[in-house]
Design a protein around this motif. Structure first.
Motif, PDB file in Angstrom:
ATOM      1  N   SER A  21      12.306   0.673   5.317  1.00 30.03           N
ATOM      2  CA  SER A  21      11.223   0.832   4.385  1.00 30.03           C
ATOM      3  C   SER A  21       9.792   1.074   5.439  1.00 30.03           C
ATOM      4  CB  SER A  21      10.912  -0.590   3.690  1.00 30.03           C
ATOM      5  OG  SER A  21      12.003  -0.723   2.983  1.00 30.03           O
ATOM      6  N   CYS A  22       8.982   1.664   4.552  1.00 32.05           N
ATOM      7  CA  CYS A  22       7.450   1.785   5.452  1.00 32.05           C
ATOM      8  C   CYS A  22       6.427   1.548   4.310  1.00 32.05           C
ATOM      9  CB  CYS A  22       7.641   3.318   5.763  1.00 32.05           C
ATOM     10  SG  CYS A  22       5.995   3.902   6.363  1.00 32.05           S
ATOM     11  N   VAL A  23       5.558   0.857   4.930  1.00 29.73           N
ATOM     12  CA  VAL A  23       4.601   0.590   3.919  1.00 29.73           C
ATOM     13  C   VAL A  23       3.128   0.879   4.484  1.00 29.73           C
ATOM     14  CG1 VAL A  23       3.259  -1.653   3.034  1.00 29.73           C
ATOM     15  CG2 VAL A  23       5.618  -1.654   3.229  1.00 29.73           C
ATOM     16  N   ALA A  24       2.403   1.744   3.933  1.00 29.93           N
ATOM     17  CA  ALA A  24       1.317   2.075   3.985  1.00 29.93           C
ATOM     18  C   ALA A  24       0.024   1.395   3.558  1.00 29.93           C
ATOM     19  CB  ALA A  24       1.132   3.330   3.437  1.00 29.93           C
ATOM     20  N   SER A  25      -0.986   1.225   4.409  1.00 34.41           N
ATOM     21  CA  SER A  25      -2.313   0.553   4.123  1.00 34.41           C
ATOM     22  C   SER A  25      -3.393   1.413   4.362  1.00 34.41           C
ATOM     23  CB  SER A  25      -2.299  -0.881   4.623  1.00 34.41           C
ATOM     24  OG  SER A  25      -2.250  -0.716   6.334  1.00 34.41           O
ATOM     25  N   GLY A  26      -4.496   0.977   4.306  1.00 33.09           N
ATOM     26  CA  GLY A  26      -5.770   1.672   4.624  1.00 33.09           C
ATOM     27  C   GLY A  26      -6.124   2.839   3.476  1.00 33.09           C
ATOM     28  N   ARG A  27      -6.076   3.981   3.825  1.00 36.66           N
ATOM     29  CA  ARG A  27      -6.680   5.100   2.581  1.00 36.66           C
ATOM     30  C   ARG A  27      -5.331   5.439   2.053  1.00 36.66           C
ATOM     31  NH1 ARG A  27     -11.095   8.033   3.062  1.00 36.66           N
ATOM     32  NH2 ARG A  27     -10.135   8.721   0.787  1.00 36.66           N
ATOM     33  N   THR A  28      -4.929   4.555   1.320  1.00 38.46           N
ATOM     34  CA  THR A  28      -3.672   4.968   0.341  1.00 38.46           C
ATOM     35  C   THR A  28      -3.962   5.669  -0.753  1.00 38.46           C
ATOM     36  OG1 THR A  28      -3.729   2.888  -0.553  1.00 38.46           O
ATOM     37  CG2 THR A  28      -2.138   3.061   1.263  1.00 38.46           C
ATOM     38  N   ASP A  29      -5.118   5.812  -0.969  1.00 37.25           N
ATOM     39  CA  ASP A  29      -5.828   6.722  -2.078  1.00 37.25           C
ATOM     40  C   ASP A  29      -5.615   8.141  -1.932  1.00 37.25           C
ATOM     41  OD1 ASP A  29      -9.216   7.446  -1.505  1.00 37.25           O
ATOM     42  OD2 ASP A  29      -7.823   6.059  -0.308  1.00 37.25           O
ATOM     43  N   MET A  30      -5.525   8.563  -0.662  1.00 38.78           N
ATOM     44  CA  MET A  30      -5.183   9.719  -0.364  1.00 38.78           C
ATOM     45  C   MET A  30      -3.914  10.535  -0.655  1.00 38.78           C
ATOM     46  SD  MET A  30      -6.962  10.224   3.661  1.00 38.78           S
ATOM     47  CE  MET A  30      -5.399   9.296   4.410  1.00 38.78           C
ATOM     48  N   ARG A  31      -3.799  11.374  -1.047  1.00 42.69           N
ATOM     49  CA  ARG A  31      -2.563  12.232  -1.338  1.00 42.69           C
ATOM     50  C   ARG A  31      -1.723  12.674  -0.072  1.00 42.69           C
ATOM     51  NH1 ARG A  31      -2.978  15.022  -7.456  1.00 42.69           N
ATOM     52  NH2 ARG A  31      -3.791  13.303  -8.353  1.00 42.69           N
ATOM     53  N   TYR A  32      -0.793  12.012   0.181  1.00 43.26           N
ATOM     54  CA  TYR A  32      -0.173  12.484   1.465  1.00 43.26           C
ATOM     55  C   TYR A  32       1.341  12.401   1.471  1.00 43.26           C
ATOM     56  CZ  TYR A  32       0.368   7.531   1.906  1.00 43.26           C
ATOM     57  OH  TYR A  32       0.603   5.860   1.547  1.00 43.26           O
ATOM     58  N   ALA A  33       1.832  13.419   2.382  1.00 44.60           N
ATOM     59  CA  ALA A  33       3.301  13.698   2.331  1.00 44.60           C
ATOM     60  C   ALA A  33       3.810  12.499   3.404  1.00 44.60           C
ATOM     61  CB  ALA A  33       3.783  14.937   2.703  1.00 44.60           C
ATOM     62  N   THR A  34       4.873  12.125   3.191  1.00 43.35           N
ATOM     63  CA  THR A  34       5.479  11.120   4.199  1.00 43.35           C
ATOM     64  C   THR A  34       6.793  11.642   4.725  1.00 43.35           C
ATOM     65  OG1 THR A  34       6.577  10.068   2.256  1.00 43.35           O
ATOM     66  CG2 THR A  34       4.584   9.078   3.177  1.00 43.35           C
ATOM     67  N   GLY A  35       7.220  11.380   5.862  1.00 42.17           N
ATOM     68  CA  GLY A  35       8.384  11.753   6.553  1.00 42.17           C
ATOM     69  C   GLY A  35       8.956  10.589   7.411  1.00 42.17           C
ATOM     70  N   TRP A  36      10.292  10.932   7.657  1.00 40.78           N
ATOM     71  CA  TRP A  36      10.973   9.924   8.792  1.00 40.78           C
ATOM     72  C   TRP A  36      11.592  10.811   9.962  1.00 40.78           C
ATOM     73  CZ3 TRP A  36      11.311   4.868   8.771  1.00 40.78           C
ATOM     74  CH2 TRP A  36      11.044   4.165   7.601  1.00 40.78           C
ATOM     75  N   PHE A  37      11.311  10.444  11.113  1.00 40.63           N
ATOM     76  CA  PHE A  37      11.849  11.103  12.249  1.00 40.63           C
ATOM     77  C   PHE A  37      12.667  10.141  12.982  1.00 40.63           C
ATOM     78  CE2 PHE A  37       9.436  15.052  12.311  1.00 40.63           C
ATOM     79  CZ  PHE A  37       8.617  14.887  11.084  1.00 40.63           C
ATOM     80  N   ARG A  38      12.974  10.471  13.818  1.00 39.90           N
ATOM     81  CA  ARG A  38      14.093   9.561  14.827  1.00 39.90           C
ATOM     82  C   ARG A  38      14.136  10.190  16.390  1.00 39.90           C
ATOM     83  NH1 ARG A  38      20.266  10.254  12.506  1.00 39.90           N
ATOM     84  NH2 ARG A  38      20.508  12.164  13.346  1.00 39.90           N
TER      85      ARG A  38
END
Length: 123
Positions: A21-38
């Motif tokens: 899981s990944c939780v975002a905080s801060g400017r979460t009103d922005m429309r942003y794409a998310t990704g997972w890398f390793r």
């Protein structure tokens, strides 16, 4: 600014499952794409999966297709990575990332990164 915090890593036997899981905080009103890398030591970071702001399609790295599933909940500001049929070669530090714009596999285009969570798959 967006802060990302991953959780859910750990030790699992080959063939098992884990959910990151990944939780975002801060400017979460922005429309942003998310990704997972390793990343494993001494190697470049590898693209795993990515979601656009308005939904997750089938955008996965070749090595995880059919085994991993990315999803997101914008109301909860979370993105998850369900990992099934894990293999020893999936062992790595997994990072969550976010960017303004559409999803991409290009690591350099992501502006925000979490600190990473270790996944270890034993044989």
């Amino acid at each position: 600014q967006v802060q990302l915090v991953e959780s859910g890593g750990g030790l699992v036997q080959a063939g098992g499952s884990l959910t990151l899981s990944c939780v975002a905080s801060g400017r979460t009103d922005m429309r942003y794409a998310t990704g997972w890398f390793r990343q494993v030591p001494h190697k470049d970071r590898e693209f795993v999966a990515s979601c656009n702001w308005n939904g997750c399609g089938s955008f996965y790295g070749d090595s995880v297709k059919g085994r991993f599933t990315i999803s997101r909940d914008n109301a909860e500001n979370t993105v998850q990575l369900q990992m099934n049929s894990l293999k020893p070669e999936d062992t790595a530090v997994y990072y969550c990332a976010a960017r303004q714009g559409s999803s991409t596999s290009w690591e350099s285009l992501y502006e925000y990164w979490g600190q990473g969570t270790q996944v270890t798959v034993s044989s």
